[in-house]
Design an enzyme around this catalytic site. Structure first.
Site, PDB file in Angstrom:
ATOM      1  N   LEU A 146       0.927  -1.249  -0.034  1.00  0.00           N
ATOM      2  CA  LEU A 146       0.130  -0.157   0.002  1.00  0.00           C
ATOM      3  C   LEU A 146       0.976   1.150  -0.153  1.00  0.00           C
ATOM      4  O   LEU A 146       2.029   1.149   0.769  1.00  0.00           O
ATOM      5  CB  LEU A 146      -0.630   0.284   0.994  1.00  0.00           C
ATOM      6  CG  LEU A 146      -2.067  -1.044   1.390  1.00  0.00           C
ATOM      7  CD1 LEU A 146      -2.816  -0.735   2.828  1.00  0.00           C
ATOM      8  CD2 LEU A 146      -3.029  -0.708   0.164  1.00  0.00           C
ATOM      9  N   ASP A 147       0.167   2.392  -0.684  1.00  0.00           N
ATOM     10  CA  ASP A 147       1.158   3.638  -0.815  1.00  0.00           C
ATOM     11  C   ASP A 147       1.272   4.107   0.935  1.00  0.00           C
ATOM     12  O   ASP A 147       0.486   3.869   1.724  1.00  0.00           O
ATOM     13  CB  ASP A 147       0.473   4.781  -1.492  1.00  0.00           C
ATOM     14  CG  ASP A 147       0.343   4.197  -2.964  1.00  0.00           C
ATOM     15  OD1 ASP A 147       1.429   3.565  -3.557  1.00  0.00           O
ATOM     16  OD2 ASP A 147      -0.261   5.014  -3.786  1.00  0.00           O
ATOM     17  N   VAL A 148       2.525   4.833   1.144  1.00  0.00           N
ATOM     18  CA  VAL A 148       2.698   5.535   2.340  1.00  0.00           C
ATOM     19  C   VAL A 148       1.520   6.259   2.681  1.00  0.00           C
ATOM     20  O   VAL A 148       0.998   6.218   3.965  1.00  0.00           O
ATOM     21  CB  VAL A 148       3.908   6.318   2.407  1.00  0.00           C
ATOM     22  CG1 VAL A 148       4.029   7.125   3.500  1.00  0.00           C
ATOM     23  CG2 VAL A 148       5.247   5.670   2.170  1.00  0.00           C
TER      24      VAL A 148
END
EC number: 5.4.99.-
Length: 316
Positions: A146-148
């Site tokens: 998942l993106d930051v």
């Protein structure tokens, strides 16, 4: 800072949504660095605007200014250095094969050059979880990301069997990943599919875009609640491109609320108290690599997204 030749430089324009913000905030949000590291880079003279070094971290930026940042060198032992507890990293499920976590915003899936903030792998290691040794050193046990700036569910492999089988399941699109998002405006039609290839943005290397020669990318969406000027969406992905949901909805003319990088209204973001895109991975379903049975996990909205949603509902 030494050994500048071995370090990576990122060059990009300041997006309109960042007009008037402090340089340390801008560097942190655009490049996924902690505010502390961003401030250190400014102090070291590694951040320039239109070719001029920023004097202090409180310098205010103008939209369109050209930003250059010399990133920190990759750590020699990035895995060991990031084995630190992660606040808000909730373990949803744990057994001999897998551990499922609810990742908070501001946490990367694994270490990478230029990122010195918290990671899922580091947080699990600090909490005493043993994960699979399969995969590259900095990504051992990681079967998807998942993106930051995106919160929600992730599964991490603990056994070698789980790593191999889950990597294959994600590659073959046998894992159900569902997201909730708040998009600006009201998509027409209210339910549909976005089938548009995604690749690097032709002008801005920190962004992605719908481009003719991009990789196939498919997002299914349903509108489940409508507010004045915004919609709560339920989303399913066939592919998992970087920033896929954000890029597709920006291309539709309905950027996610709070997503200033992809054209969201900063006034709406401020009114809702958002400092990131309203996007949450709330549902994960797959065949358990140990038992062969289908398992399903869900995650509640984190406080910042729940508060923003409550404010939208209050406006009706």
């Amino acid at each position: 800072m030494s050994d500048v030749a071995a370090r990576q430089t990122r060059s990009l324009p300041v997006p309109e949504g960042f007009e008037g913000q402090r340089i340390d905030q801008v560097v942190s949000r655009l490049l996924g660095l902690s505010r502390t590291v961003a401030a250190e880079l400014v102090a070291a003279g590694d951040v320039t605007l239109d070719g001029e070094p920023c004097a202090t971290k409180s310098v205010r930026v103008s939209a369109g200014s050209w930003l250059e940042v010399v990133l920190p060198p990759p750590p020699e032992d990035v895995r060991a250095r990031t084995e630190e507890p992660v606040a808000g990293l909730d373990v949803v499920h744990d057994d001999d094969d897998i551990v499922v976590v609810a990742k908070p915003v501001g946490v990367a899936a694994h270490p990478s050059p230029g990122w010195t903030g918290p990671t899922v792998t580091g947080g699990l290691a600090a909490a005493g979880y043993r994960i699979s040794s399969h995969g590259p050193d900095e990504r051992q046990g990681i079967v998807h990301r998942l993106d930051v700036g995106t919160s929600g569910l992730m599964v991490v492999a603990k056994s070698e069997r789980a790593y191999s089988e889950l990597k294959r399941a994600f590659k073959e699109r046998r894992v159900s990943k569902r997201y909730r998002a708040v998009a600006q405006g009201h998509p027409d039609p209210l339910s549909g599919t976005v089938d548009a290839p995604i690749g690097r943005h032709p002008r801005h290397d920190y962004k992605w875009a719908v481009v003719a020669d991009g990789k196939p990318s498919v997002t299914h969406y349903d509108t489940i609640e409508v507010f004045p000027g915004a919609s709560l969406m339920d989303l399913g992905l066939e592919t998992g491109r970087t920033h896929q949901i954000r890029v597709h909805f920006s291309a539709l003319g309905h950027p996610l609320a709070g997503d200033l990088t992809y054209g969201a209204d900063p006034v709406l973001a401020e009114r809702l108290g958002l400092t990131r895109q309203w996007l949450h991975a709330y549902h994960l379903e797959f065949v358990h690599p140990g038992t062969g049975r289908t398992v399903t996990f869900t995650s509640d909205y984190p406080d910042d997204l729940a508060t923003a949603l409550a404010r939208l509902r209050a406006d009706q």
